[in-house]
Design an enzyme around this catalytic site. Structure first.
Site, PDB file in Angstrom:
ATOM      1  CB  ILE A  72      -1.024   0.004   1.168  1.00 33.28           C
ATOM      2  CG1 ILE A  72      -2.127   1.009   0.907  1.00 33.28           C
ATOM      3  CG2 ILE A  72      -0.359   0.255   2.513  1.00 33.28           C
ATOM      4  CD1 ILE A  72      -2.920   0.777  -0.353  1.00 33.28           C
ATOM      5  CG  ASP A 116      -6.757  -6.245   5.492  1.00 34.82           C
ATOM      6  OD1 ASP A 116      -6.214  -5.497   6.312  1.00 34.82           O
ATOM      7  OD2 ASP A 116      -6.629  -6.112   4.261  1.00 34.82           O
ATOM      8  CE  LYS A 141      -8.213  -1.534   5.917  1.00 35.61           C
ATOM      9  NZ  LYS A 141      -7.820  -2.727   5.060  1.00 35.61           N
ATOM     10  CB  SER A 157      12.213   0.401   5.065  1.00 42.20           C
ATOM     11  OG  SER A 157      12.158  -0.806   4.353  1.00 42.20           O
ATOM     12  NE  ARG A 158      10.228  -5.003   8.857  1.00 41.37           N
ATOM     13  CZ  ARG A 158       9.535  -6.126   8.802  1.00 41.37           C
ATOM     14  NH1 ARG A 158       9.465  -6.911   9.832  1.00 41.37           N
ATOM     15  NH2 ARG A 158       8.886  -6.446   7.695  1.00 41.37           N
TER      16      ARG A 158
HETATM   17  P1  NAP Z   1       2.499  -5.601   3.192  1.00 40.28           P
HETATM   18  O1  NAP Z   1       2.900  -5.167   1.816  1.00 40.28           O
HETATM   19  O2  NAP Z   1       2.438  -7.052   3.488  1.00 40.28           O
HETATM   20  O3  NAP Z   1       3.443  -4.975   4.306  1.00 40.28           O
HETATM   21  C1  NAP Z   1       3.747  -3.606   4.387  1.00 40.28           C
HETATM   22  C2  NAP Z   1       5.145  -3.402   4.915  1.00 40.28           C
HETATM   23  O4  NAP Z   1       5.130  -3.346   6.339  1.00 40.28           O
HETATM   24  C3  NAP Z   1       6.165  -4.486   4.608  1.00 40.28           C
HETATM   25  O5  NAP Z   1       6.644  -4.399   3.289  1.00 40.28           O
HETATM   26  C4  NAP Z   1       7.236  -4.173   5.643  1.00 40.28           C
HETATM   27  O6  NAP Z   1       7.967  -3.031   5.194  1.00 40.28           O
HETATM   28  C5  NAP Z   1       6.403  -3.743   6.852  1.00 40.28           C
HETATM   29  N1  NAP Z   1       6.192  -4.826   7.796  1.00 40.28           N
HETATM   30  C6  NAP Z   1       5.695  -6.059   7.541  1.00 40.28           C
HETATM   31  N2  NAP Z   1       5.651  -6.791   8.676  1.00 40.28           N
HETATM   32  C7  NAP Z   1       6.126  -5.992   9.646  1.00 40.28           C
HETATM   33  C8  NAP Z   1       6.351  -6.170  11.051  1.00 40.28           C
HETATM   34  N3  NAP Z   1       6.063  -7.324  11.656  1.00 40.28           N
HETATM   35  N4  NAP Z   1       6.871  -5.136  11.745  1.00 40.28           N
HETATM   36  C9  NAP Z   1       7.166  -3.970  11.137  1.00 40.28           C
HETATM   37  N5  NAP Z   1       6.996  -3.743   9.820  1.00 40.28           N
HETATM   38  C10 NAP Z   1       6.477  -4.742   9.092  1.00 40.28           C
HETATM   39  O7  NAP Z   1       1.073  -4.975   3.585  1.00 40.28           O
HETATM   40  P2  NAP Z   1       0.147  -3.937   2.794  1.00 40.28           P
HETATM   41  O8  NAP Z   1      -0.695  -4.665   1.826  1.00 40.28           O
HETATM   42  O9  NAP Z   1       0.943  -2.793   2.333  1.00 40.28           O
HETATM   43  O10 NAP Z   1      -0.846  -3.531   4.001  1.00 40.28           O
HETATM   44  C11 NAP Z   1      -0.405  -2.731   5.060  1.00 40.28           C
HETATM   45  C12 NAP Z   1      -1.599  -2.061   5.683  1.00 40.28           C
HETATM   46  O11 NAP Z   1      -2.253  -1.284   4.671  1.00 40.28           O
HETATM   47  C13 NAP Z   1      -2.654  -3.015   6.225  1.00 40.28           C
HETATM   48  O12 NAP Z   1      -3.189  -2.502   7.433  1.00 40.28           O
HETATM   49  C14 NAP Z   1      -3.724  -3.032   5.146  1.00 40.28           C
HETATM   50  O13 NAP Z   1      -5.021  -3.287   5.667  1.00 40.28           O
HETATM   51  C15 NAP Z   1      -3.628  -1.615   4.610  1.00 40.28           C
HETATM   52  N6  NAP Z   1      -4.111  -1.496   3.235  1.00 40.28           N
HETATM   53  C16 NAP Z   1      -3.646  -2.348   2.263  1.00 40.28           C
HETATM   54  C17 NAP Z   1      -4.163  -2.263   0.963  1.00 40.28           C
HETATM   55  C18 NAP Z   1      -3.669  -3.151  -0.150  1.00 40.28           C
HETATM   56  O14 NAP Z   1      -4.211  -3.081  -1.273  1.00 40.28           O
HETATM   57  N7  NAP Z   1      -2.654  -3.987   0.060  1.00 40.28           N
HETATM   58  C19 NAP Z   1      -5.148  -1.316   0.661  1.00 40.28           C
HETATM   59  C20 NAP Z   1      -5.546  -0.433   1.653  1.00 40.28           C
HETATM   60  C21 NAP Z   1      -5.024  -0.540   2.930  1.00 40.28           C
HETATM   61  P3  NAP Z   1       9.550  -2.866   5.390  1.00 40.28           P
HETATM   62  O15 NAP Z   1      10.150  -4.045   4.724  1.00 40.28           O
HETATM   63  O16 NAP Z   1       9.800  -1.574   4.701  1.00 40.28           O
HETATM   64  O17 NAP Z   1       9.832  -2.822   6.869  1.00 40.28           O
END
Ligand code: NAP
Length: 310
Positions: free
Chosen positions: A13, A167, A89, A35-36
């Protein structure tokens, strides 16, 4: 002058929406990331929130885009270092931890923005205005999508705090609670868990309200083909259908014209709202959608389905 902002958690996201929305706005300058895994090419990166906060006292705002279960520690550290915070969110893993963050923000005179992107959907305001003064008879939500397409390889959605099908389902609840003139509350739920997972793959929810109406929601991640993100609202004076997550609206079958930005405008509008909140020294933390999800986990009957593997 643009405010300096840092993004923490550079995943799907952050790349799809936050980075382009910040880049396109005169209100913001992306000054750093936490970022990790290396962050974004060309932008200063810190491995931990603590490192960012001590190296960059000039960064006023931190936007947290990691999964919800790990967000609290990052948010608390940022607020305690005097920074405004925006939360993706759902705003956290539990209601109490978000209330705790809101209290810290208030004590320190900082902005906390618990964002709900679906509330910025292009037709949300039009739907709310149309519903004013009408009696709602029933509401039906269908939020059906293919988890393999929308959450490829994301194991966190299946872990405690990841919410499973809630989610995306919480997006529907955030949109509905914005457009409804009166509240509703959950009375029954069935949650379907794959036998090898900790969170549901499907949910069927029943609510009383708004007013004398009943509301039904069906969330399902086992959907082939194109997603359905639709809310059908029957009233004493016609029927409104919000579809495409709130980007489209039809009244009695006739489409209502949408702005050109439709779905893609949600995140620019969120960042515009964040700038206004900071300018006016306010927070925006509405836990309503999360309360409905917590109620579903509290009241839900459990059913078991076949194991799920990506
Ligand atoms: P994601 O790509 O799986 O993870 C986002 C990033 O968070 C990872 O690349 C990592 O970044 C970091 N991360 C992951 N696990 C972690 C941990 N245990 N501790 C600290 N950092 C961690 O997830 P996403 O799809 O972007 O979703 C993230 C949030 O956005 C969720 O709450 C989701 O509901 C919301 N969201 C997502 C979407 C969608 O389409 N995907 C749409 C709207 C809202 P680093 O490697 O940089 O640390």
């Amino acid at each position: 002058m643009a405010r300096r902002i840092a993004l923490a958690g550079i995943g799907k996201i952050a790349r799809d929406q936050h980075i382009p929305s910040i880049a396109a706005s005169d209100d913001w300058e992306l000054a750093a990331t936490v970022s990790r895994s290396g962050g974004i090419e060309g932008v200063e990166t810190h491995a931990t929130m603590e490192a960012l906060l001590s190296a960059r006292p000039d960064i006023e705002v931190v936007s947290l885009t990691m999964p919800p279960a790990s967000r609290y520690g990052y948010a608390r550290a940022a607020l305690e270092a005097g920074r405004h915070v925006m939360l993706e969110k759902p705003p956290g893993a539990t209601l109490a931890e978000v209330q705790n963050l809101a209290a810290i923000a208030e004590e320190r005179g900082l902005t906390l923005f618990a964002s709900w992107h679906s509330r910025e959907a292009a037709m949300a305001r039009t739907a709310r205005d149309w519903l004013e003064g009408r009696d709602i008879l029933s509401v039906e939500i269908e939020w059906l999508e293919d988890v393999r397409r929308w959450h490829p390889g994301q194991d966190w959605v299946w872990e405690p705090g990841g919410l499973g099908v809630f989610d995306p389902g919480i997006n529907a609840l955030s949109l509905l609670t914005k457009v409804l003139p009166r509240p509703m509350h959950l009375t029954a739920a069935t949650l379907t868990y794959p036998e090898n997972r900790q969170t549901p793959i499907a949910a069927d929810l029943k609510f009383v309200g708004p007013g004398a109406a009943t509301t039904r929601a069906r969330f399902d991640w086992r959907h082939d083909g194109d997603q359905t993100w639709a809310i059908r609202i029957a009233t004493d004076a016609g029927e409104a259908v919000l579809s495409d997550g709130g980007a489209s609206l039809a009244v009695d079958g006739a489409p209502v014209a949408a702005g050109a930005d439709a779905l893609s405008g949600e995140y620019p509008r969120l960042y515009g709202h964040l700038a206004t909140l900071i300018d006016t020294s306010r927070s925006d933390v509405d836990l309503g959608p999360m309360i409905h999800v917590a109620d579903a986990f509290a009241l839900g009957r459990r059913e078991t389905a076949a194991p799920f593997h990506f």
